[in-house]
Each structure stands twice: as structure tokens, then as C-alpha cells.
Design an enzyme around this catalytic site. Structure first.
Site, PDB file in Angstrom:
ATOM      1  N   ASP A 100       0.849  -1.196   0.000  1.00 40.70           N
ATOM      2  CA  ASP A 100       0.000   0.000   0.000  1.00 40.70           C
ATOM      3  C   ASP A 100       0.885   1.247   0.000  1.00 40.70           C
ATOM      4  O   ASP A 100       2.037   1.205   0.451  1.00 40.70           O
ATOM      5  CB  ASP A 100      -0.949   0.009   1.203  1.00 40.70           C
ATOM      6  N   GLU A 160       0.032  -0.841   5.955  1.00 44.77           N
ATOM      7  CA  GLU A 160       1.128  -0.352   6.787  1.00 44.77           C
ATOM      8  C   GLU A 160       1.090   1.155   6.953  1.00 44.77           C
ATOM      9  O   GLU A 160       1.371   1.690   8.037  1.00 44.77           O
ATOM     10  CB  GLU A 160       2.468  -0.781   6.179  1.00 44.77           C
TER      11      GLU A 160
END
Length: 392
Positions: A100, A160
């Protein structure tokens, strides 16, 4: 017990493996760059669950292409993560990644993937899609050389950048029996991260009383002013001597331009090198009171990532220095940094953890984000050597 001949053969095999890692990585460099482009061109902003799922699908396909094994898709509260294990048991070595990014959909249109000879550019190229590709190719190099990868795990999470809210338990589960966690975050130079500050995130709200700003402002309690008076107190919770920072960041408040605001907020980023300092800041920020009569303070949030203390990295860092010397890729130094990563979680859980093994470059979360081409192959070889050394 292995015979002397067997031990000698094992040493010779290990030496042969190390000797060939850098040439193998260099041969793969153009393929690695193409794979980085492949991932960069699937935009994966953390908040967009569908986009992250699409990125996970592309990453899984890439892993299957390079390693012949399809990762397991793990969805937690709508966030998609990938887990790849070699062997039936929990891994002994885990490569920790995330796919991500902080970049919204549409960034690629104005900031496409590019290569200017020295650097790769594009959303997420440094933080941390180059690291993901390096993980896959390091494993593939060992696989192609006939190295048994049993005991290796590769984890690629999808939240994250949001604090690993849905992936933290998965990470801790996957590393529970590991003797090494290698975190593929980037580094500004060729150093490795051997310590990170812990992070805490808060929203501090001031509650006041609304009133008409023109007719009877005296009947209101201005939450904006109340919050403004709190800001120096919040910042003062830091301690520069101990490396503790407490930083007010995003401010918001008010409803209309003719109303005394009854609500105002500030986001607060707090970082500390020790658990004791994290706990002190957490306690003191919750004890804040407003100097503005009639205003009330509310604090939500708390400790997100514990510190990654140096002791968790020292053994693996010494190994990295030795492998780098054997590869002839130059001296490896250690850095202690303020930014946090998933390595904070593994280190706090007692797992030996070495961070910053991904791309070199800079500009994480910034317009000038880039990854340096010259260090991709050497650091992939370094990672492969560390994997091999901890699986043997």
C-alpha cells in the site's frame, strides 16, 4: 552429527552461494526494474480497499511468475494481505513488506513511472514497492541456485501506511517462531536501520460553546482559542535530550464564519526511543486541561508502535556487515531513525529484526520520491545472503 567432510562441503557450498549472489542479482536488474514498474502502475492508496486488493492480486501474480508459488490471500476487515510460505511450518526467516502507498488514485497520471538513468520515479517506488520486488528476486536467486527455501516466509501487507491496524496480528503470528525478520523499507543511503522510535498518534479536541459571532459572542466559549492555548503545552511534552518529539500537525475547527466554534481538533504525532518515554507522554497528554474557562479537553488515540530498540538488530547487523564484505559491496553502516515501521512490532515481540533492507533513495511520501538504480542489485544480493545464512 555431520561428518567433517559434510561440514566442509556445507562451507564450500555456502561460499559458492555467496560468490554468485551479486552476479546473479546484476543479471536480473532489468527484470527487477520491469517488475517495479509493473507494481507502481497499479495504484494502491491504503484507504482504498479495492485498489489495495487489485495491487495484491498483481503482486501475487508477480510472485507466482518469479517463484512458481502463489501467495495466500488474507483479508482482514476488508484489507488484503499476502502470505507466502516455503514449507508447511511457521517460517524461521520472514521478509516483511507492504504494497500500500500514500498516493491517491490519479497520481500516476501526472507522475508516471520513469527512469532517468540513475533513479526510478513514481508513486510508491521507494516506499516500498522496490523492496517488494527485491524480496521476490532475492528468494528467486536462491531458488535458481538450488538452495532449499524451506523456512522462508514473505509477508506483503496492505495497510502499513495506516498503522498496520489490520495486519499487526498477522505479522506477529507469522514471525512468532522466526529467528530473523528482514524489513524491506528503504534507506536514504546504504546504511541499514538498527533502531527506530516508537510512535503514538492522538487527536486532541477542545470543546467549547457555540454562539453567534456578531450578536452575542460573549455567550460562547471559543474552542479554537482554547485549542490554540493548548498547542504550546502539547509541544512541550517532548524532550529533546531524550529524543522525544510531540508535534501538533493537522488542525481543524469551526462550522461557519459567523459562529463562535464549539469544537476544534489537532492531530498529534509523538515519537520516543523508549517505552518509558512513550508511557510518560501518553499519561501527560491525557492530563491536559484547558486554560480557557468553560472549555473541555478530550484526548483519543494512543500508542501505535513500540520502539525498535538497537538490541533487536545487533546480531543480524553484524551478519549483514560480514555478508557485505564477502560480496564486496562496500561498508554497511547502521542508522537510528525517527520513522517507524512494522519492524517496531517484530522487535518488540522479541524477534531479531533488521530494517531498511529495501531501496536506497529518498522522498518517501513526497513529490521527489525516487529509488537509486545502482544499489538495487547489490542490496538484493545482500538480502539473499542474509536469507541463506539464516535458513542454513
Amino acid at each position: 552429527m555431520p561428518s567433517a567432510a559434510q561440514n566442509s562441503a556445507a562451507r564450500n557450498s555456502a561460499a559458492h552461494t555467496i560468490e554468485n549472489l551479486l552476479p546473479s542479482a546484476e543479471e536480473r536488474l532489468e527484470q527487477m526494474i520491469a517488475d517495479i514498474q509493473r507494481l507502481v502502475e497499479v495504484e494502491t492508496p491504503s484507504e482504498d480497499r479495492a485498489a489495495v486488493a487489485a495491487g495484491a492480486a498483481e503482486t501475487a501474480a508477480l510472485a507466482a511468475d518469479r517463484l512458481g508459488t502463489m501467495p495466500e490471500r488474507v483479508v482482514v476487515e476488508g484489507a488484503t494481505h499476502l502470505r507466502l510460505r516455503f514449507g508447511p511450518d511457521k517460517p524461521k526467516v520472514v521478509l516483511v513488506n507492504h504494497q500500500d502507498t500514500v498516493w491517491p488514485i490519479g497520481t500516476l497520471a501526472r507522475k508516471p513511472f520513469s527512469r532517468d538513468g540513475e533513479a526510478l520515479r513514481g508513486p510508491g517506488v521507494f516506499d516500498m514497492l522496490t523492496g517488494v520486488v527485491m524480496s521476490l528476486h532475492a528468494a528467486a536467486i536462491l531458488q535458481a541456485a538450488g538452495h532449499d527455501l524451506t523456512g522462508l516466509g514473505i509477508l506483503i501487507t496492505g495497510d502499513e501506511e495506516l498503522g498496520s491496524q489490520t495486519s499487526r496480528e498477522l505479522l506477529l503470528e507469522e514471525t512468532a517462531e522466526a529467528n530473523a525478520a528482514f524489513v524491506m523499507e528503504g534507506a536514504l543511503d546504504t546504511s541499514l536501520k538498527i533502531a527506530r522510535k516508537g510512535t503514538s498518534m492522538y487527536t486532541v479536541a477542545a470543546h467549547g460553546v457555540a454562539a453567534h459571532a456578531g450578536l452575542e459572542p460573549e455567550k460562547g466559549v471559543n474552542a479554537g482559542i482554547a485549542l490554540g492555548l493548548l498547542l504550546p503545552q502539547i509541544e512541550a511534552l517532548g524532550d529533546s535530550k531524550l529524543g522525544t518529539t510531540v508535534t501538533p500537525t493537522v488542525l481543524a475547527g469551526g462550522v461557519t464564519d459567523n459562529t463562535v466554534p464549539d469544537y476544534a481538533t489537532v492531530e498529534v504525532d509523538a515519537r520516543a526511543t523508549t517505552v518509558a518515554e512513550q508511557d510518560r507522554v501518553d499519561r501527560e497528554i491525557r492530563e491536559l486541561t484547558s486554560p480557557r474557562q468553560g472549555a473541555r479537553v478530550e484526548v483519543v488515540g494512543g500508542i501505535n508502535r513500540p520502539p525498535m530498540e538497537r538490541s533487536a538488530a545487533e546480531g543480524l547487523f553484524a551478519q549483514a556487515q560480514q555478508v557485505a564484505a564477502e560480496l564486496g559491496i562496500g561498508e554497511i553502516t547502521g542508522a537510528e531513525v525517527g520513522g517507524a515501521s512494522d519492524g517496531n512490532f517484530t522487535a518488540a515481540a522479541g524477534v531479531p529484526t533488521l530494517d531498511g533492507l529495501g531501496a536506497t533513495g529518498g522522498g518517501a511520501h513526497a513529490e521527489h520520491e525516487h529509488a537509486l538504480v545502482k544499489n538495487i542489485a547489490p542490496r538484493t544480493a545482500l538480502l539473499a545472503g542474509l536469507i541463506a545464512g539464516n535458513l542454513d
